[in-house]
Design an enzyme around this catalytic site. Structure first.
Site, PDB file in Angstrom:
ATOM      1  N   ASP A   9      47.186  36.526  40.449  1.00  0.00           N
ATOM      2  CA  ASP A   9      48.046  35.042  40.698  1.00  0.00           C
ATOM      3  C   ASP A   9      47.344  34.962  42.467  1.00  0.00           C
ATOM      4  O   ASP A   9      47.906  35.577  42.898  1.00  0.00           O
ATOM      5  CB  ASP A   9      49.779  35.572  40.100  1.00  0.00           C
ATOM      6  CG  ASP A   9      49.551  34.067  40.643  1.00  0.00           C
ATOM      7  OD1 ASP A   9      50.563  34.046  39.842  1.00  0.00           O
ATOM      8  OD2 ASP A   9      49.270  32.941  41.277  1.00  0.00           O
ATOM      9  N   ASP A 103      45.350  28.826  37.780  1.00  0.00           N
ATOM     10  CA  ASP A 103      44.773  30.281  39.119  1.00  0.00           C
ATOM     11  C   ASP A 103      45.413  31.190  38.872  1.00  0.00           C
ATOM     12  O   ASP A 103      45.169  33.033  39.851  1.00  0.00           O
ATOM     13  CB  ASP A 103      45.186  30.084  40.623  1.00  0.00           C
ATOM     14  CG  ASP A 103      47.377  30.018  40.450  1.00  0.00           C
ATOM     15  OD1 ASP A 103      47.567  30.288  39.300  1.00  0.00           O
ATOM     16  OD2 ASP A 103      47.663  30.701  42.030  1.00  0.00           O
ATOM     17  N   GLU A 104      45.618  31.706  37.569  1.00  0.00           N
ATOM     18  CA  GLU A 104      46.325  33.538  37.188  1.00  0.00           C
ATOM     19  C   GLU A 104      45.569  34.305  35.722  1.00  0.00           C
ATOM     20  O   GLU A 104      45.389  32.689  34.743  1.00  0.00           O
ATOM     21  CB  GLU A 104      47.458  33.171  36.946  1.00  0.00           C
ATOM     22  CG  GLU A 104      48.374  32.858  36.230  1.00  0.00           C
ATOM     23  CD  GLU A 104      49.792  33.008  36.688  1.00  0.00           C
ATOM     24  OE1 GLU A 104      50.790  33.926  36.401  1.00  0.00           O
ATOM     25  OE2 GLU A 104      50.648  32.005  36.436  1.00  0.00           O
TER      26      GLU A 104
HETATM   27  P1  TTP Z   1      51.374  29.241  40.566  1.00  0.00           P
HETATM   28  O1  TTP Z   1      50.455  30.363  40.947  1.00  0.00           O
HETATM   29  O2  TTP Z   1      52.846  29.000  40.265  1.00  0.00           O
HETATM   30  O3  TTP Z   1      51.800  29.239  42.426  1.00  0.00           O
HETATM   31  P2  TTP Z   1      50.757  29.728  43.907  1.00  0.00           P
HETATM   32  O4  TTP Z   1      49.682  29.676  43.757  1.00  0.00           O
HETATM   33  O5  TTP Z   1      50.778  27.888  44.758  1.00  0.00           O
HETATM   34  O6  TTP Z   1      51.509  30.085  44.229  1.00  0.00           O
HETATM   35  P3  TTP Z   1      52.452  31.837  44.537  1.00  0.00           P
HETATM   36  O7  TTP Z   1      51.244  32.085  43.144  1.00  0.00           O
HETATM   37  O8  TTP Z   1      51.698  32.383  45.438  1.00  0.00           O
HETATM   38  O9  TTP Z   1      53.513  31.148  44.584  1.00  0.00           O
HETATM   39  O10 TTP Z   1      50.723  27.193  40.514  1.00  0.00           O
HETATM   40  C1  TTP Z   1      48.865  27.242  40.967  1.00  0.00           C
HETATM   41  C2  TTP Z   1      48.895  26.117  40.441  1.00  0.00           C
HETATM   42  O11 TTP Z   1      49.168  25.264  39.830  1.00  0.00           O
HETATM   43  C3  TTP Z   1      49.488  26.037  42.463  1.00  0.00           C
HETATM   44  O12 TTP Z   1      48.597  26.363  44.151  1.00  0.00           O
HETATM   45  C4  TTP Z   1      49.746  24.167  42.521  1.00  0.00           C
HETATM   46  C5  TTP Z   1      49.789  24.500  40.760  1.00  0.00           C
HETATM   47  N1  TTP Z   1      50.609  24.249  39.927  1.00  0.00           N
HETATM   48  C6  TTP Z   1      51.020  22.691  39.756  1.00  0.00           C
HETATM   49  O13 TTP Z   1      50.664  21.646  40.320  1.00  0.00           O
HETATM   50  N2  TTP Z   1      52.707  22.013  39.703  1.00  0.00           N
HETATM   51  C7  TTP Z   1      53.741  23.471  39.676  1.00  0.00           C
HETATM   52  O14 TTP Z   1      54.749  22.634  38.981  1.00  0.00           O
HETATM   53  C8  TTP Z   1      52.821  24.606  39.429  1.00  0.00           C
HETATM   54  C9  TTP Z   1      54.165  25.644  39.612  1.00  0.00           C
HETATM   55  C10 TTP Z   1      52.379  25.262  40.095  1.00  0.00           C
HETATM   56 MG    MG Z   2      49.932  30.844  41.930  1.00  0.00          MG
END
Ligand code: TTP
Ligand code: MG
Length: 385
Positions: A9, A103-104
């Site tokens: 992730d 992203d995961e």
């Molecule tokens: P996440 O992997 O949940 O968040 P992140 O990568 O920004 O942070 P981390 O993993 O370090 O906690 O989500 C991936 C991307 O998806 C995030 O950068 C932006 C998008 N996203 C949204 O647009 N809305 C949301 O509510 C969430 C959770 C994520």
């Molecule tokens: Mg993330």
């Protein structure tokens, strides 16, 4: 053979891409999301999270919390391209990959010991190759199943790398709050708290019959297994996935038809988007509805033609919900919609080319907007109260 799963992730994904591409943003609080009056935060850099800024928060709140933040609307095309590069790297590390979001993803690395010095070294190598390909940092979790691998990638975020060995499972899980388990929302958390269960360790020691009384047989078993680190779900590559769906558990049960319809519209939008992202259509639409007493019903319908359109999914879901009698005095705790029976997209446009093309144009536009401002932003008129 022992199963081993890796979960990858990216850290603060959209915000990290912005910091990579704008030197002046580095080390600063960066907030990406919709900048309009109803804008919502997509994500925030770790510098901004120190001020309490979080994904899905109204942008107005983020501005109040983080007065000196850098607020950007972001570029979804760039994020999609970077995502493609990330998954290209992942494909070098396992043939079995399940993308979870932009992203995961999960990688099944069972039986691949011959390719690595150790699992930790393999995880390090993956992080390094992602960094070399994109200039971005990923967090990685490696464990005997999906639940633990996802938990592990989050434990030392950002720039995390956690391997949970079999003998470590209970030690790692025990002290964590029950909320860390997938599917434990605020309500369930409260119910467990009333029973004196706050940590996963306490949950694992609870008599399952007690849990069954409160949560129902199915939820109790699922939760009980997870609390003991048991999770047999396979890593499912998207092209093999049998259904694409979304469900939500509401912070408060829904009682009015209007609220239920609004939720269905939202879910239909999400499922439609995911189907279109996967380049597929669903022949069968299924709904799941759970009431306040945890009684759960599913209904399904096979359509004359497969669809990936929000309206079709919404109309079918509404029809299916109407088939379930609302128990007296109970609200709706959870709603879910999924699509299955993936059709061949090419076939569809032959049937009804003009209409389909028109719809496709509209949805291209909607998807571009959603992509740009985050999934939550573009919803049909009715959702915006
Ligand atoms: P996440 O992997 O949940 O968040 P992140 O990568 O920004 O942070 P981390 O993993 O370090 O906690 O989500 C991936 C991307 O998806 C995030 O950068 C932006 C998008 N996203 C949204 O647009 N809305 C949301 O509510 C969430 C959770 C994520
Ligand atoms: Mg993330």
């Amino acid at each position: 053979m022992d199963r081993w799963i890796m979960h990858v992730d990216m850290d603060a994904f959209f915000a990290s891409v912005e910091q990579r591409d704008h030197e002046e943003y580095r080390g600063k609080p960066v907030i990406v999301g919709g900048l309009g009056p109803r804008g919502v935060v997509s994500t925030a850099s770790y510098e901004a999270r120190k001020f309490g800024v979080r994904s899905a928060m109204p942008m107005a709140t983020a501005r109040r919390l983080c007065k000196n933040g850098i607020f950007v609307s972001g570029s979804y095309e760039t994020y999609s391209e970077v995502s493609r590069q990330i998954f290209e790297v992942l494909s070098r590390f396992s043939p079995v990959i399940e993308p979870l979001s932009i992203d995961e993803g999960f990688l099944d690395i069972t039986g691949m010991e011959g390719l690595m010095e150790s699992r930790r070294e393999y995880g390090m190598r993956l992080k390094k190759e992602i960094f070399e390909a994109t200039g971005l940092v990923a967090s990685v979790g490696i464990a005997p199943n999906k639940f633990l691998a996802k938990l592990a990638s989050d434990l030392e975020k950002p720039d995390g790398l956690v391997v949970i060995e079999k003998e470590d499972i209970q030690r790692v899980l025990s002290p964590l709050p029950v909320r860390r388990i997938w599917g434990v929302g605020r309500r369930m958390n409260e119910k467990l708290a009333i029973m004196g269960i706050e940590t996963i360790g306490q949950l694992a020691k609870t008599d399952i019959r007690k849990l069954e009384k409160i949560l129902g047989e199915h939820s109790a078993k699922h939760l009980y297994d997870l609390s003991r680190g048991i999770d047999d779900r396979p890593v499912e590559p998207e092209h093999e996935a049998k259904s694409i769906g979304r469900e939500v558990t509401f912070p408060e049960d829904l009682y009015s038809q209007e609220d239920i319809n609004t939720a269905l519209l939202y879910l239909a939008g999400q499922v439609g988007w995911r189907l279109r992202c996967a380049g597929t259509m669903a022949h069968t639409i299924q709904i799941k509805i759970r009431f306040g007493d945890f009684s759960t019903y599913t209904r399904r319908k096979t359509l004359p033609q497969p669809t990936a359109y929000d309206e079709d999914i919404y109309a079918t879901a509404k029809e299916l919900c109407a088939l379930v009698a609302m128990p007296k005095d109970l609200g709706v705790r959870l709603l879910g919609i999924s699509g299955s029976g993936f059709g061949d997209t090419a076939e569809i446009s032959l049937f009804d080319a003009k209409d389909t093309q028109k719809k496709e144009k509209l949805y291209d536009a909607i998807d571009a907007l959603k992509a740009r401002f985050g999934e939550g932003i573009v919803t049909k008129g009715k959702l915006i109260k």
